[in-house]
Design a protein around this motif. Structure first.
Motif, PDB file in Angstrom:
ATOM      1  N   TYR A  34       0.833  -1.209   0.000  1.00 55.33           N
ATOM      2  CA  TYR A  34       0.000   0.000   0.000  1.00 55.33           C
ATOM      3  C   TYR A  34       0.866   1.256   0.000  1.00 55.33           C
ATOM      4  O   TYR A  34       0.606   2.213  -0.746  1.00 55.33           O
ATOM      5  CB  TYR A  34      -0.935  -0.002   1.209  1.00 55.33           C
ATOM      6  CG  TYR A  34      -1.731   1.281   1.352  1.00 55.33           C
ATOM      7  CD1 TYR A  34      -2.869   1.503   0.587  1.00 55.33           C
ATOM      8  CD2 TYR A  34      -1.333   2.276   2.245  1.00 55.33           C
ATOM      9  CE1 TYR A  34      -3.596   2.679   0.697  1.00 55.33           C
ATOM     10  CE2 TYR A  34      -2.044   3.465   2.361  1.00 55.33           C
ATOM     11  CZ  TYR A  34      -3.171   3.652   1.595  1.00 55.33           C
ATOM     12  OH  TYR A  34      -3.881   4.826   1.702  1.00 55.33           O
ATOM     13  N   GLU A  55       2.387   1.797  -3.341  1.00 49.06           N
ATOM     14  CA  GLU A  55       1.401   2.320  -4.297  1.00 49.06           C
ATOM     15  C   GLU A  55       1.197   3.819  -4.089  1.00 49.06           C
ATOM     16  O   GLU A  55       1.081   4.574  -5.055  1.00 49.06           O
ATOM     17  CB  GLU A  55       0.071   1.570  -4.149  1.00 49.06           C
ATOM     18  CG  GLU A  55       0.099   0.135  -4.637  1.00 49.06           C
ATOM     19  CD  GLU A  55       0.084   0.017  -6.154  1.00 49.06           C
ATOM     20  OE1 GLU A  55       0.288   1.031  -6.861  1.00 49.06           O
ATOM     21  OE2 GLU A  55      -0.119  -1.112  -6.639  1.00 49.06           O
ATOM     22  N   ASP A  87       4.262   5.547  -5.480  1.00 51.88           N
ATOM     23  CA  ASP A  87       4.272   5.540  -6.939  1.00 51.88           C
ATOM     24  C   ASP A  87       3.269   6.545  -7.492  1.00 51.88           C
ATOM     25  O   ASP A  87       3.583   7.315  -8.412  1.00 51.88           O
ATOM     26  CB  ASP A  87       3.958   4.130  -7.444  1.00 51.88           C
ATOM     27  CG  ASP A  87       4.129   4.003  -8.942  1.00 51.88           C
ATOM     28  OD1 ASP A  87       5.073   4.609  -9.496  1.00 51.88           O
ATOM     29  OD2 ASP A  87       3.323   3.299  -9.573  1.00 51.88           O
ATOM     30  N   ARG A 142       1.987  -6.610  -7.941  1.00 50.11           N
ATOM     31  CA  ARG A 142       0.781  -6.295  -8.720  1.00 50.11           C
ATOM     32  C   ARG A 142       0.368  -7.454  -9.625  1.00 50.11           C
ATOM     33  O   ARG A 142      -0.808  -7.596  -9.960  1.00 50.11           O
ATOM     34  CB  ARG A 142       1.032  -5.059  -9.586  1.00 50.11           C
ATOM     35  CG  ARG A 142       1.104  -3.756  -8.812  1.00 50.11           C
ATOM     36  CD  ARG A 142       1.614  -2.663  -9.723  1.00 50.11           C
ATOM     37  NE  ARG A 142       1.521  -1.337  -9.121  1.00 50.11           N
ATOM     38  CZ  ARG A 142       2.117  -0.263  -9.604  1.00 50.11           C
ATOM     39  NH1 ARG A 142       2.852  -0.361 -10.714  1.00 50.11           N
ATOM     40  NH2 ARG A 142       1.987   0.908  -9.012  1.00 50.11           N
TER      41      ARG A 142
END
Length: 211
Positions: free
Chosen positions: A164, A167, A170, A189
């Motif tokens: 998490y 993410e 990113d 992913r």
């Protein structure tokens, strides 16, 4: 045995969907939507736990919050043979990485990601957090350089808790030139259970995070 997951869209609770799907553990999911104006959880979630946080799980009638604790407990109950270290010597590193995501990494990453939505962090706080983010992401990048996962040679709860924050990083353009960390995130992913968690729970990260 009964597991009920209270899932809030665009939240950490997607990682618990992923975990349960990886383990093949039966569960019931109650989905909650954020308030479109405040982006906060709805009042119904506060009726489950007073902190109104996601993930909130009810396991055999016991209500739990805190991602790291939930992941650790669920693995102990249902997935210790596959999602915890296969040998005792890896357990200290596993526990350290499992709790690193929320204990150390979360604050600097989340505040930096949300800063642009609140007018910026200012030079002093922005400078301090920027240095922390660099240090933390470099640390994670080193851990997965020449390694497929954070600990040992297979996926563990530590990887599920870490995803998490990566993410968020990113989406907020914080990962920078860290090829090992980017490749690691892409491996996560590509896991079928990860993809199933997005299919079931919706996007993990709000598209506008980071401005």
């Amino acid at each position: 045995m009964s597991v009920v997951l209270h899932h809030l869209e665009y939240s950490r609770s997607t990682r618990v969907i992923w975990l349960l799907e990886e383990m093949g553990t039966p569960y019931e999911m109650v989905r909650h939507q954020r308030d479109p104006q405040t982006f906060r959880a709805p009042p119904e979630l506060a009726q489950v736990h007073p902190l109104s946080k996601a993930p909130t799980v009810i396991i055999d009638g016991h209500v739990m919050v805190e991602s790291g604790a939930i992941i650790e407990y669920l693995i102990e109950r249902f997935g210790s043979e596959t999602l915890a270290p296969a040998n005792a010597k890896d357990r200290p590193a596993y526990l350290e990485w499992l709790h690193f995501a929320e204990g150390t990494m979360s604050g600097p990453i989340i505040f930096t990601a949300l800063g642009p939505r609140f007018g910026g962090l200012g030079p002093m706080l922005g400078g301090f957090l920027g240095a922390e983010v660099t240090k933390l992401l470099d640390h994670a990048d080193k851990a997965v350089t020449d390694h497929e996962f954070l600990v040992g040679d297979r996926l563990s709860g530590a990887d599920i808790n870490m995803a998490y924050l990566l993410e968020v990083a990113d989406a907020s353009k914080l990962l920078g030139e860290r090829p090992a960390l980017r490749a690691y995130l892409q491996r996560l992913r590509e896991r079928p259970a990860y993809q199933k968690s997005i299919e079931i729970g919706g996007p993990m990260i709000f598209a506008a995070m980071g401005g």
